[in-house]
Design a protein around this motif. Structure first.
Motif, short mmCIF file in Angstrom:
data_model
loop_
_atom_site.label_atom_id
_atom_site.label_comp_id
_atom_site.label_asym_id
_atom_site.label_seq_id
_atom_site.Cartn_x
_atom_site.Cartn_y
_atom_site.Cartn_z
N HIS A 299 -1.10 14.53 -0.04
CA HIS A 299 0.18 14.86 0.93
C HIS A 299 0.30 14.34 2.13
CE1 HIS A 299 -2.74 17.68 3.09
NE2 HIS A 299 -2.95 18.02 2.02
N ILE A 300 1.09 14.46 2.93
CA ILE A 300 1.16 13.70 4.25
C ILE A 300 0.21 14.10 5.38
CG2 ILE A 300 3.06 15.15 5.30
CD1 ILE A 300 4.54 12.40 5.93
N GLY A 301 -0.17 15.36 5.22
CA GLY A 301 -1.25 15.86 6.09
C GLY A 301 -2.46 15.23 5.99
N GLU A 302 -2.68 14.93 4.73
CA GLU A 302 -4.01 14.40 4.43
C GLU A 302 -3.99 12.82 4.83
OE1 GLU A 302 -6.84 13.37 0.31
OE2 GLU A 302 -4.75 14.78 0.11
N PHE A 303 -2.82 12.23 4.47
CA PHE A 303 -2.46 10.92 4.87
C PHE A 303 -2.98 10.62 6.48
CE2 PHE A 303 -0.02 7.34 6.57
CZ PHE A 303 -0.57 6.43 5.84
N LYS A 304 -2.18 11.60 7.25
CA LYS A 304 -2.49 11.66 8.42
C LYS A 304 -3.97 11.85 9.01
CE LYS A 304 -1.44 13.82 13.18
NZ LYS A 304 -2.24 12.97 13.73
N LEU A 305 -4.54 12.76 8.48
CA LEU A 305 -5.93 12.71 8.90
C LEU A 305 -7.00 11.63 8.38
CD1 LEU A 305 -6.55 16.41 7.82
CD2 LEU A 305 -6.52 15.61 10.01
N TRP A 306 -6.45 11.10 7.16
CA TRP A 306 -7.33 9.90 6.55
C TRP A 306 -7.28 8.78 7.71
CZ3 TRP A 306 -4.79 5.79 3.49
CH2 TRP A 306 -5.85 4.99 2.89
N MET A 307 -5.88 8.44 8.10
CA MET A 307 -5.30 7.28 9.19
C MET A 307 -6.05 7.52 10.33
SD MET A 307 -3.57 4.91 7.66
CE MET A 307 -3.40 4.11 9.15
N ASP A 308 -6.14 8.90 10.96
CA ASP A 308 -6.91 9.09 12.17
C ASP A 308 -8.06 8.59 12.00
OD1 ASP A 308 -4.62 9.97 13.47
OD2 ASP A 308 -5.24 12.14 13.13
N ASP A 309 -8.94 8.69 10.90
CA ASP A 309 -10.24 8.40 10.69
C ASP A 309 -10.29 6.84 10.54
OD1 ASP A 309 -11.28 10.81 10.51
OD2 ASP A 309 -11.46 11.15 8.57
N LEU A 310 -9.58 6.34 9.87
CA LEU A 310 -9.60 4.78 9.80
C LEU A 310 -9.22 4.27 11.24
CD1 LEU A 310 -7.26 4.10 6.42
CD2 LEU A 310 -9.93 4.28 6.90
N SER B 209 -12.59 -7.03 6.25
CA SER B 209 -12.01 -6.49 5.30
C SER B 209 -11.89 -4.93 5.16
CB SER B 209 -12.49 -6.96 3.80
OG SER B 209 -13.89 -6.59 3.81
N SER B 210 -11.22 -4.17 4.51
CA SER B 210 -11.22 -2.95 4.55
C SER B 210 -12.54 -2.30 3.76
CB SER B 210 -9.89 -2.12 3.62
OG SER B 210 -9.92 -2.61 2.43
N SER B 211 -13.07 -3.21 2.73
CA SER B 211 -14.33 -2.73 2.02
C SER B 211 -15.53 -3.02 3.09
CB SER B 211 -14.57 -3.71 0.88
OG SER B 211 -13.60 -3.37 -0.06
N GLN B 212 -15.14 -3.75 3.83
CA GLN B 212 -16.34 -4.17 4.94
C GLN B 212 -16.50 -3.03 5.78
OE1 GLN B 212 -15.64 -7.77 7.21
NE2 GLN B 212 -17.70 -7.76 7.80
N LEU B 213 -15.16 -2.58 6.17
CA LEU B 213 -15.44 -1.65 7.48
C LEU B 213 -15.47 -0.18 6.89
CD1 LEU B 213 -12.14 -2.76 9.72
CD2 LEU B 213 -14.67 -2.62 10.11
N PHE B 214 -14.82 0.22 5.64
CA PHE B 214 -14.89 1.44 5.28
C PHE B 214 -15.63 1.77 4.04
CE2 PHE B 214 -10.54 0.21 6.91
CZ PHE B 214 -10.81 0.90 8.27
N GLY B 215 -16.01 0.52 3.51
CA GLY B 215 -16.91 0.98 2.15
C GLY B 215 -16.00 1.14 0.99
N TYR B 216 -14.62 0.93 1.07
CA TYR B 216 -13.87 1.14 -0.03
C TYR B 216 -12.48 0.23 0.27
CZ TYR B 216 -11.97 4.95 2.77
OH TYR B 216 -11.46 5.71 3.65
N ASP B 217 -11.53 0.27 -0.42
CA ASP B 217 -10.36 -0.66 -0.70
C ASP B 217 -9.30 0.61 -0.08
OD1 ASP B 217 -7.57 -1.19 -1.64
OD2 ASP B 217 -8.32 -3.04 -1.04
N PHE C 222 -5.33 5.01 -1.19
CA PHE C 222 -4.00 5.53 -0.66
C PHE C 222 -3.66 6.34 -1.67
CE2 PHE C 222 0.49 4.83 -1.07
CZ PHE C 222 1.07 5.57 0.14
N HIS C 223 -3.69 5.85 -3.01
CA HIS C 223 -3.04 6.51 -4.29
C HIS C 223 -3.77 7.84 -4.52
CE1 HIS C 223 -0.39 2.95 -4.79
NE2 HIS C 223 -1.44 2.20 -4.57
N ARG C 224 -4.78 8.21 -4.17
CA ARG C 224 -5.54 9.30 -4.29
C ARG C 224 -4.93 10.56 -3.31
NH1 ARG C 224 -11.14 6.95 -3.99
NH2 ARG C 224 -10.68 5.05 -5.17
N ILE C 225 -4.18 10.12 -2.31
CA ILE C 225 -3.91 11.05 -1.04
C ILE C 225 -2.73 12.08 -1.90
CG2 ILE C 225 -2.75 11.27 1.29
CD1 ILE C 225 -5.45 9.99 1.44
#
Length: 176
Positions: free
Chosen positions: A107-118, A89-97, A102-105
């Motif tokens: 801009h698109i650059g922040e989304f890219k960096l976040w997805m790279d981390d995930l 589950s995302s909570s299990q892997l990342f500690g949050y849903d 996603f709704h706190r992102i």
């Protein structure tokens, strides 16, 4: 996601949006399937390439913010479905849903960096799980062979015992 991070122009004309083409496009379905396939296979490079292509398309194309938001949510949902299909589950892997985050992102650059981390976290877990499964599999194989050393043992019999295909087992034998 705010328009200013997607398009430097403040006004986009309706005729520039190409809504008919976007609605009829099957590329979104293809991309979501590719994302799930690349997550399951552990292909980090191709997964990042597909996501980068999606981000490039929506950031350079003439799209509504709603369209961009929906595309990014589809990317994220595909990613989440793939990890869910692998027993996480995302909570299990990342500690949050991740969908709530996603709704706190902003801009698109922040989304890219976040997805790279995930992606990095998921790929680490996939490799870790594969190594554990391979070790367990090797132990089961060796134990089966030791227990049946006096009997005639075939590749198919061992594969059946450890619940894998003979082809996969053959690859494992090369590693043992």
């Amino acid at each position: 996601i705010r328009y200013k991070f997607l398009k430097p122009v403040n006004v986009i004309r309706y005729d520039q949006l190409n809504l008919k083409e976007r609605k009829q496009s099957e590329s979104s379905l293809k991309v979501t399937n590719e994302i799930e396939d690349y997550v399951r296979s552990g292909d980090e490079q191709r997964l990042k390439q597909v996501i980068d292509c999606v981000l490039d398309e929506i950031s350079t194309g003439d799209c509504t913010i709603e369209y961009c938001n929906n595309v990014l949510m589809d990317v994220l949902s595909s990613f989440k479905n793939a990890i869910k299909g692998m027993g996480y589950s995302s909570s299990q892997l990342f500690g949050y849903d991740i969908q709530q985050h996603f709704h706190r992102i902003e801009h698109i650059g922040e989304f890219k960096l976040w997805m790279d981390d995930l992606i990095r976290i998921v790929m680490f877990k996939i490799n870790e799980k594969r190594q554990n499964i391979d070790q367990e599999m090797k132990l089961k194989i060796m134990q089966f062979i030791e227990n049946n050393i006096c009997n005639q043992i075939s590749l198919e019999a061992v594969a059946y015992h450890v619940s894998v295909s003979p082809n996969y087992l053959s690859k494992l034998f090369k590693q043992i």
